[in-house]
Design an enzyme around this catalytic site. Structure first.
Site, PDB file in Angstrom:
ATOM      1  NE  ARG A 174      68.215  51.337  38.264  1.00 57.77           N
ATOM      2  CZ  ARG A 174      68.001  51.381  36.957  1.00 57.77           C
ATOM      3  NH1 ARG A 174      66.779  51.309  36.477  1.00 57.77           N
ATOM      4  NH2 ARG A 174      68.997  51.548  36.122  1.00 57.77           N
TER       5      ARG A 174
ATOM      6  CE  LYS B 202      43.548  38.688  34.853  1.00 62.68           C
ATOM      7  NZ  LYS B 202      43.495  37.849  33.633  1.00 62.68           N
TER       8      LYS B 202
ATOM      9  CE  LYS C 118      36.443  37.595  36.396  1.00 62.41           C
ATOM     10  NZ  LYS C 118      37.079  37.997  35.116  1.00 62.41           N
TER      11      LYS C 118
ATOM     12  CD  GLU D 269      34.191  35.775  33.230  1.00 59.78           C
ATOM     13  OE1 GLU D 269      35.175  36.511  33.373  1.00 59.78           O
ATOM     14  OE2 GLU D 269      34.107  34.625  33.721  1.00 59.78           O
TER      15      GLU D 269
ATOM     16  CG  ASP E 187      36.378  34.872  29.698  1.00 59.27           C
ATOM     17  OD1 ASP E 187      37.334  35.629  29.468  1.00 59.27           O
ATOM     18  OD2 ASP E 187      36.506  33.807  30.333  1.00 59.27           O
TER      19      ASP E 187
END
Length: 299
Positions: free
Chosen positions: A103, A138, A170, A200, A221
């Site tokens: 597994r 992410k 960002k 960004e 973006d």
């Protein structure tokens, strides 16, 4: 594909942690009770659906760490395309160890192959354009190195690996700093000459501002293909252009056609479905070969 394996020192702690989570304080009590210690088997890992393989090193280590007497012979490498029924590897050894490790081995292999598969889908969608597909931060906590490796196995490229290896300014950095210009100036004053700086931007006005300060890359973006095309013209080769937001296999081609260098896709690592790969019993020691039958269950 020139795909370099991850060093064992990176992969092994992750596999050990997964096995420890599964074995707990008593080990595999089911296999210990049901399977004779001397029993040996041969099993194969086979694809149940089309996809791209990734994670064989982790799967191999899962078996080795449970029982060094288990051997895995690979028929396909990471990065290989598979169809339903494709045999990926043959594993031989003590049956208890095979069942104990299966597994964990399949969890790694299925998850990483899923990432490689969806990456390959985006790569195929933008073939014959200048754009490359990149992943993001992410990722599943603890599994970033493996997941970013899986992106490479699918034909994609990696963005920064962590907060320390590149500057990415960002929207929240811009808001707190008081604007694009001030954020870039602070970044340049705060990092060394070897560190690249990306910013960004949400609008073409912000892009003009960023280019006035000079950066290594711009993250465009949630722009439309037409806006991206205008942005590429503004940059005019002075920085790497990266598009992000609303990227799917259906939209990727139009985004790539705008002329951007990179397309970043967060869901490659955070939402890729598992590739269905099964473990099939082939032969037990002392018995003639029997037809393949599924032994890897969903629990």
């Amino acid at each position: 594909m020139n795909l370099a394996s991850l060093p064992r020192v990176i992969v092994e702690p992750l596999v050990r942690a997964a096995l420890a989570e599964d074995l707990g304080l008593a080990g595999d009590i089911t296999s210990a009770a049901v399977i004779p210690e001397e029993h040996r088997s041969t099993v194969v890992m086979a694809a149940r659906q089309p996809g791209v393989v990734a994670g064989l090193d982790a799967a191999d280590l899962a078996f080795q760490l449970v029982d060094p007497a288990i051997t895995m012979r690979r028929h396909l490498p990471d990065g290989a395309a598979v169809e339903p029924g494709s045999v990926i590897a043959t594993i031989e050894g003590p049956s208890r160890g095979l069942l104990t490790a299966e597994r964990t081995a399949l969890n790694f292999l299925g998850h990483l192959s899923g990432i490689a598969t969806v990456t390959a889908g985006i790569v195929e969608a933008i073939v014959n354009t200048k754009a490359s597909v990149v992943c993001t931060r992410k990722t599943t906590p603890g599994l970033r190195a493996l997941e970013k490796y899986a992106v490479r196995a699918g034909g994609g490229m990696n963005h920064r690996f962590a907060l320390h290896d590149a500057v990415l300014i960002k929207d929240n950095h811009v808001a707190i700093a008081g604007g694009v210009t001030e954020a870039i100036r602070r970044a340049k004053a705060g990092v060394g000459h070897m560190v690249k700086i990306e910013v960004e931007v949400d609008t073409l006005d912000q892009l003009h501002e960023a280019m006035g300060e000079g950066v290594d890359a711009v993250l465009l973006d949630n722009m439309t293909p037409d806006q991206l095309r205008d942005a590429v013209g503004i940059v005019a080769g002075r920085a790497i252009t990266e598009a992000s937001g609303r990227v799917t296999p259906a939209t990727a081609r139009a985004i790539a056609a705008s002329g951007v260098d990179l397309i970043s896709v967060g869901w490659l690592t955070h939402s890729a479905p598992v590739l269905d790969i099964g473990l099939d019993f082939v032969e037990a020691a002392g018995e003639s070969a029997t037809p393949l039958r599924r032994v890897a269950q969903a629990f």
